[in-house]
Enzyme design. Structure first.
Site, PDB file in Angstrom:
ATOM      1  N   CYS A 168       0.811  -1.219   0.000  1.00 35.55           N
ATOM      2  CA  CYS A 168       0.000   0.000   0.000  1.00 35.55           C
ATOM      3  C   CYS A 168       0.841   1.265   0.000  1.00 35.55           C
ATOM      4  O   CYS A 168       0.408   2.298  -0.535  1.00 35.55           O
ATOM      5  CB  CYS A 168      -1.004  -0.013   1.157  1.00 35.55           C
ATOM      6  N   ASP A 169       2.046   1.230   0.573  1.00 36.51           N
ATOM      7  CA  ASP A 169       2.916   2.405   0.579  1.00 36.51           C
ATOM      8  C   ASP A 169       3.173   2.911  -0.836  1.00 36.51           C
ATOM      9  O   ASP A 169       3.369   4.115  -1.058  1.00 36.51           O
ATOM     10  CB  ASP A 169       4.272   2.077   1.212  1.00 36.51           C
ATOM     11  N   ALA A 170       3.172   1.982  -1.796  1.00 32.74           N
ATOM     12  CA  ALA A 170       3.482   2.329  -3.183  1.00 32.74           C
ATOM     13  C   ALA A 170       2.523   3.371  -3.738  1.00 32.74           C
ATOM     14  O   ALA A 170       2.870   4.117  -4.661  1.00 32.74           O
ATOM     15  CB  ALA A 170       3.454   1.075  -4.054  1.00 32.74           C
ATOM     16  N   LEU A 171       1.317   3.429  -3.179  1.00 35.14           N
ATOM     17  CA  LEU A 171       0.320   4.365  -3.704  1.00 35.14           C
ATOM     18  C   LEU A 171       0.657   5.817  -3.374  1.00 35.14           C
ATOM     19  O   LEU A 171       0.111   6.732  -4.001  1.00 35.14           O
ATOM     20  CB  LEU A 171      -1.068   4.004  -3.189  1.00 35.14           C
ATOM     21  N   TYR A 172       1.525   6.030  -2.426  1.00 41.27           N
ATOM     22  CA  TYR A 172       2.061   7.372  -2.192  1.00 41.27           C
ATOM     23  C   TYR A 172       3.288   7.607  -3.057  1.00 41.27           C
ATOM     24  O   TYR A 172       3.492   8.712  -3.573  1.00 41.27           O
ATOM     25  CB  TYR A 172       2.443   7.554  -0.723  1.00 41.27           C
TER      26      TYR A 172
END
Length: 732
Positions: A168-172
């Site tokens: 989910c961090d990738a979405l930032y």
């Protein structure tokens, strides 16, 4: 000393020299212990002061991570947000120094989202400076990813899963970089890719019942000590920050926008219920009792996202504004008197216990992002800004173009804020109008807020992109420039100069390959006929019409004015320069005496100069006016377009100096085209006393903007099209 430590030290030292006031540049220059901790008050001055103190500590104590690492890049996001509201240039200067140190390259892992995030800062710097080198490597990298797109599983235990956004961090980290590049280039493919991949990740990791994201597939079946699912605070903070930074550049008319807004609002509503009494969020969202530590980084991202939503009107102010105020107070309480942000959760899997004194550059980035929106909230608390909407009616990108609005009543010393990002935009007041740069996708509308400068704690330094001046030290030249090109014409002194004896009203061209002003530097240097990295003068206008000089045609002959006799500067940048030149009576044929006053105007981002000239003439009837481009020996490329009322000429190469392109546009219509005395003429009638408007401009093969004749022709054609479709500016 590591490379990252060294480059930030260099950046700080370089930018300190550029400061225009005597305040300490970095925390290291200040007393070792400040008198008091930063104030948690929510007013513009207090919020900006807290942000600058934290940023100064970080610049003075640089992280040891790789300079293109995701950890650093989150910090850069925050420093850019600060640079956009601070009165000091040092923060943006530090980011430019960072980009130069990195050679504007992304991180080493081609597909990995963590190595795309630094591109967000490159893109934001480009949108302010429009230096092509800042985005060239990113564009090449993203083009290759599109050409060799990965379609594998997001299962986190499978090799290669992180070639896609499988955590989910990738979405930032990645999507905001892709959207910013799409906004810059007008290339829809980047936006489509980001939207498509976002929803692939969301469909896999987003729990639609809890309205929270699993960190990755490893957490689907894990449970906390209290039996609840595992949702990390910072991981969901990355998603909320990513949603904000996507929505900032996703056009309001895009069909995918409502879905992003809905996810943002759903997550915000859930996260509001998980804020702790002290104003922060615990490392594990659903089991705070097992994670008792105060935590700054995830909390800062939520503060950023909530404050942005309140400022946008997407979140209910009554419910969310108190949460923002509480969170900001708690975050500021975690800042030591010297500016060090503490209580930052380290990189790790399950941080139930960590040192209270820990800091990390990504925590600082989150704090500064939060501060930028809390600052806006404070600015708008008592201000009643004028909302200006700017719409691109075109089917193509309109980038680096000035919008012009009438200033509302009662707004003194107006400044412009980008409503999507809180950035204070470069602007210029001209009479009752204010001009500012916009970048708009086809059909896009963006909003801007015009408010009194007194409402701000500081006004960022202006970027000077245009300049015009009389040059008495060089035989009465008059010279002007934008960030793309430069010109000069000759005044009276050169006529009497024993070496020159030059009588000419032709327009000279100075070519440039930098986006910064050069005229004053070159005149001071006294030599500009050799390129030492910025550009040069090799045009040789002589007695020709040069690039855009006018003439009166009568009996098949050209009747040119002499040098200008008077000058007047009406506006001198930073975004638009306007001046008038007066040409005294001359013989225009058929027994008629003619004089003229020309008003020139050049805008930031433009290779073209607008001219509005008014002729006085003896005798009755219109004058036949030709706007000229001198034709060079050798094989050049000449285009005359009757439908668009333009001419374009790409000169033969001048040795190693390259080629210059010149263009002329008559928006009211051209009657014909002709070549007389090696002057390519765009011809139309002008009534004495009435405005005769035309545009002329120049480009260079070594500027980085125009590789060849086709590129220059395309620019002149598109400019003519823009004149027919002006930006739509409205203000209630």
């Amino acid at each position: 000393m590591t490379a990252s430590h060294s480059y930030l030290r260099i950046a700080v030292l370089a930018t300190v020299a550029a400061m225009c006031h005597g305040a300490p540049a970095i925390a290291a220059d200040a007393p070792a212990a400040m008198a008091a901790a930063p104030s948690a008050a929510i007013n513009p001055k207090a919020v900006l002061s807290a942000m600058e103190r934290v940023a100064d500590w970080q610049l003075a104590n640089p992280s040891q991570h790789r300079p293109d690492d995701w950890t650093q890049a989150v910090g850069y996001n925050g420093i850019m947000a600060l640079a956009n509201i601070s009165g000091s240039a040092k923060y943006r200067d530090a980011m430019i120094a960072m980009g130069e140190k990195n050679n504007w390259q992304l991180g080493p892992n081609h597909y990995h989202a963590d190595d795309h995030i630094v591109g967000q800062t490159y893109a934001e710097l480009y949108l302010q400076t429009h230096d092509p080198k800042m985005i060239a490597p990113m564009r090449a990298s993203f083009d290759d990813i599109l050409a060799n797109r990965r379609t594998g599983t997001l299962e986190f235990t499978v090799k290669g899963n992180q070639d896609r956004w499988s955590w989910c961090d990738a979405l930032y980290m990645a999507p905001p970089a892709w959207l910013r590049l799409s906004a810059i280039t007008g290339d829809q493919r980047y936006l489509d890719f980001a939207i498509s991949e976002w929803w692939v990740t969301s469909d896999y990791l987003y729990d639609k019942e809890e309205h929270l994201y699993f960190r990755d597939s490893n957490y689907f079946d894990k449970r906390e000590a209290n039996g609840k699912k595992v949702y990390w605070s910072r991981g969901n903070g990355w998603v909320m920050g990513g949603l904000v930074r996507v929505l900032q550049y996703l056009p309001e008319n895009h069909p995918a926008r409502p879905r992003f807004v809905q996810q943002y609002q759903d997550m915000a509503a859930k996260l509001l219920t998980l804020q702790q009494p002290n104003g922060l969020w615990r490392a594990s969202l659903l089991d705070p009792a097992s994670y008792p530590m105060k935590e700054s980084s995830g909390s800062a991202l939520y503060t950023y996202a909530f404050a942005w939503g309140v400022n946008q009107g997407l979140l209910d102010a009554k419910a969310f504004k108190p949460a923002v105020q509480k969170a900001w107070s708690a975050l500021v309480a975690n800042v030591q008197p010297d500016g060090k942000l503490t209580h930052v959760q380290p990189i790790g899997l399950a941080p139930k216990v960590f040192d209270d004194n820990l800091t990390e550059v990504y925590g600082v980035g989150g704090f500064l992002l939060a501060g930028s929106e809390v600052y806006r909230m404070a600015v708008l608390e008592k201000a009643k800004p004028q909302t200006v909407s700017v719409t691109n009616p075109d089917v193509t990108l309109r980038g680096d173009e000035l919008a012009e609005a009438t200033i509302g009543k009662g707004i003194n010393q107006p400044v412009v804020m980008d409503a999507a990002t809180s950035a204070i935009v470069n602007s210029q007041v001209i009479g009752k109008q204010i001009v500012f740069p916009v970048n708009l996708a086809a059909g896009e509308t963006r909003r801007y807020l015009v408010l009194p400068a007194a409402r701000l704690a500081a006004v960022p330094p202006a970027d000077v992109k245009t300049h015009a001046r009389f040059v008495p030290e060089r035989l009465d030249d008059f010279a002007w420039e934008s960030d793309r090109t430069a010109h000069r014409v000759y005044g009276p002194a050169i006529i009497k100069d024993p070496k020159e004896h030059l009588i000419s009203s032709g327009v000279d061209v100075w070519v440039k390959k930098v986006r910064t002003p050069v005229i004053d530097k070159w005149y001071q240097r006294g030599e500009y006929h050799h390129d030492i990295g910025e550009g040069l003068d090799f045009y040789d206008v002589g007695q020709s019409r040069g690039c855009g000089g006018t003439t009166i045609l009568a009996d098949g002959k050209l009747h040119n004015s002499a040098n200008f006799s008077k000058w007047k500067v009406l506006a001198d940048g930073p975004l638009r320069s306007i001046f008038e030149l007066t040409y005294a009576d001359w013989d225009a044929g058929n027994g008629r005496k003619v004089s003229e006053v020309k008003r020139f105007s050049i805008d930031a981002g433009s290779n073209m100069t607008r001219v509005e000239t008014r002729f006085k003439a003896s005798g009755a009837g219109p004058l036949t006016v030709g706007v000229g481009i001198v034709q060079r020996d050798g094989e050049g490329h000449y285009t005359a377009n009757g439908e668009q009322h333009l001419t374009s000429y790409w000169q033969p190469p001048h040795g190693d100096d390259g080629s210059i392109g010149c263009g002329v546009i008559l928006p009211a219509g051209a009657d014909k085209f002709d070549v007389i005395d090696q002057q390519q003429l765009t011809i139309a009638n002008a009534e004495p006393g009435q405005p005769f408007v035309y545009y002329f401009g120049a480009g260079w093969s070594k500027s980085g903007d125009f590789a060849d004749a086709d590129a220059w022709d395309g620019y002149v054609y598109r400019y003519a099209q823009k004149l027919k479709l002006p930006l739509k500016v409205s203000s209630p």
